[in-house]
Design an enzyme around this catalytic site. Structure first.
Site, PDB file in Angstrom:
ATOM      1  N   LYS A  75      -9.783  31.484 -65.319  1.00 23.79           N
ATOM      2  CA  LYS A  75      -8.826  30.437 -64.947  1.00 23.79           C
ATOM      3  C   LYS A  75      -7.468  30.700 -65.588  1.00 23.79           C
ATOM      4  O   LYS A  75      -7.356  30.858 -66.802  1.00 23.79           O
ATOM      5  CB  LYS A  75      -9.380  29.083 -65.383  1.00 23.79           C
ATOM      6  CG  LYS A  75      -8.585  27.867 -64.926  1.00 23.79           C
ATOM      7  CD  LYS A  75      -9.352  26.610 -65.303  1.00 23.79           C
ATOM      8  CE  LYS A  75      -8.659  25.343 -64.867  1.00 23.79           C
ATOM      9  NZ  LYS A  75      -9.471  24.143 -65.199  1.00 23.79           N
TER      10      LYS A  75
ATOM     11  N   GLU B  28     -17.120  23.371 -60.976  1.00 26.74           N
ATOM     12  CA  GLU B  28     -16.630  23.899 -62.251  1.00 26.74           C
ATOM     13  C   GLU B  28     -17.521  23.459 -63.418  1.00 26.74           C
ATOM     14  O   GLU B  28     -17.893  22.297 -63.511  1.00 26.74           O
ATOM     15  CB  GLU B  28     -15.201  23.418 -62.478  1.00 26.74           C
ATOM     16  CG  GLU B  28     -14.550  23.980 -63.731  1.00 26.74           C
ATOM     17  CD  GLU B  28     -13.160  23.417 -63.974  1.00 26.74           C
ATOM     18  OE1 GLU B  28     -12.408  24.032 -64.764  1.00 26.74           O
ATOM     19  OE2 GLU B  28     -12.819  22.365 -63.400  1.00 26.74           O
TER      20      GLU B  28
ATOM     21  N   CYS C  51     -10.131  25.014 -60.253  1.00 26.14           N
ATOM     22  CA  CYS C  51      -9.614  23.665 -60.499  1.00 26.14           C
ATOM     23  C   CYS C  51      -8.085  23.592 -60.596  1.00 26.14           C
ATOM     24  O   CYS C  51      -7.414  23.624 -59.592  1.00 26.14           O
ATOM     25  CB  CYS C  51     -10.280  23.062 -61.727  1.00 26.14           C
ATOM     26  SG  CYS C  51     -10.155  21.245 -61.790  1.00 26.14           S
TER      27      CYS C  51
END
Length: 292
Positions: A114, A41, A151
């Site tokens: 995300k 990331e 993540c």
């Protein structure tokens, strides 16, 4: 069988230097036969979310940009599918934490913004990132459908399930996660084990492989308000029964190629038919915030 290359490393405060290292790792993995390479990331910079600082917005780039041009070239020159992670400037005042996937010809197969954005001491991501609005859709590539998440998304079984229901053949999590250096050894062990366990459970529950690629190394908090973050590495690949196919070390960089079978998932889903036995007629409550 897909040959998956992963790049676990630490970073410096120099975008060009980070890109040069990433490119060298991509070239080495491709020369050894990797067909898919996954980076961690926000891999072009230090993890800037330790502080709330408007100067960090200068790191953001649009799509297309120098970022996409650089990694498009890396993918096409090395004939690989490449999963990258960027700080996306979508519009003035509107930014995302975005994974961009390039195919072997350098074209952009798709992107994922995300969806789950954390806000904790040392992880002030809500200051920088607007939650994604593209939903949970696998990205079609020349080697298959990739369920790319990022993540904090890795803690949410709903995200993994929807990706799998839409045909993802593997789940991929570019990641930046670590300990507070003040944590005790016991607490460190609990956190890392939980992180591994939840992602292995996504592999088991959905019958597909999981690829999780983290950074490693210590990064200080520029504000001095915390003790910084000690990123724990431990990038791993799990098979469709949650079996660990590869685990990177905690405290050092690693590049590795792992053979991942996409056909084994069909066998596992025949043995463990979780999708067959789901009680979709009683799952409406999952769309509620909380139930009493």
């Amino acid at each position: 069988m897909i040959k998956v290359g992963i790049v676990q490393r630490s970073f410096v405060d120099d975008v060009d230097a980070n890109r040069a290292f990433n490119l060298a790792a991509i070239e080495n993995l491709a020369s050894d036969g990797a067909q898919l390479v996954v980076l961690s990331e926000l891999h072009d910079s230090l993890y800037f979310c330790q502080t709330e600082d408007v100067e960090n917005f200068k790191l953001a780039e649009e799509i297309p940009s120098e970022f996409t041009e650089f990694y498009s070239q890396a993918a096409s020159d090395n004939n690989i599918v490449l999963v990258t992670s960027m700080f996306e400037r979508r519009a003035p005042g509107l930014y995302h934490n975005t994974a961009v996937v390039f195919d072997k010809d350098g074209s952009i197969c798709g992107k994922y913004r995300k969806m789950h954005i954390p806000d904790d001491p040392g992880f002030y991501e809500k200051f920088y990132f607007t939650p994604g609005d593209l939903g949970f859709y696998p990205i079609e590539t020349s080697i298959g459908k990739l369920g790319v998440l990022v993540c904090w998304d890795q803690w949410y079984p709903e995200a993994a399930r929807i990706m799998a229901m839409r045909g993802a053949q593997m789940l991929i999590y570019p990641t930046a996660i670590g300990w507070n250096p003040d944590d005790t050894d016991d607490e460190r062990c609990r956190q890392r084990d939980a992180w591994i366990t939840i992602q292995r459970s996504h592999a088991v529950a959905n019958g597909i492989p999981v690829i999780s690629v983290n950074r490693n190394g210590f990064e200080e908090d520029p504000s001095g308000q915390t003790s910084g973050i000690d990123f724990w590495g431990s990038s791993f690949v799990a098979g469709p029964q949650g079996e660990i196919l590869y685990m990177a070390p905690e405290n050092s960089p690693a590049t590795e190629i792992i053979d991942v079978s996409l056909t084994r998932s069909e066998n596992v889903r025949q043995w463990w038919p979780f999708f067959r036995d789901r009680r979709i007629d009683f799952y409406d409550d999952l769309t509620s915030r909380f139930l009493l």
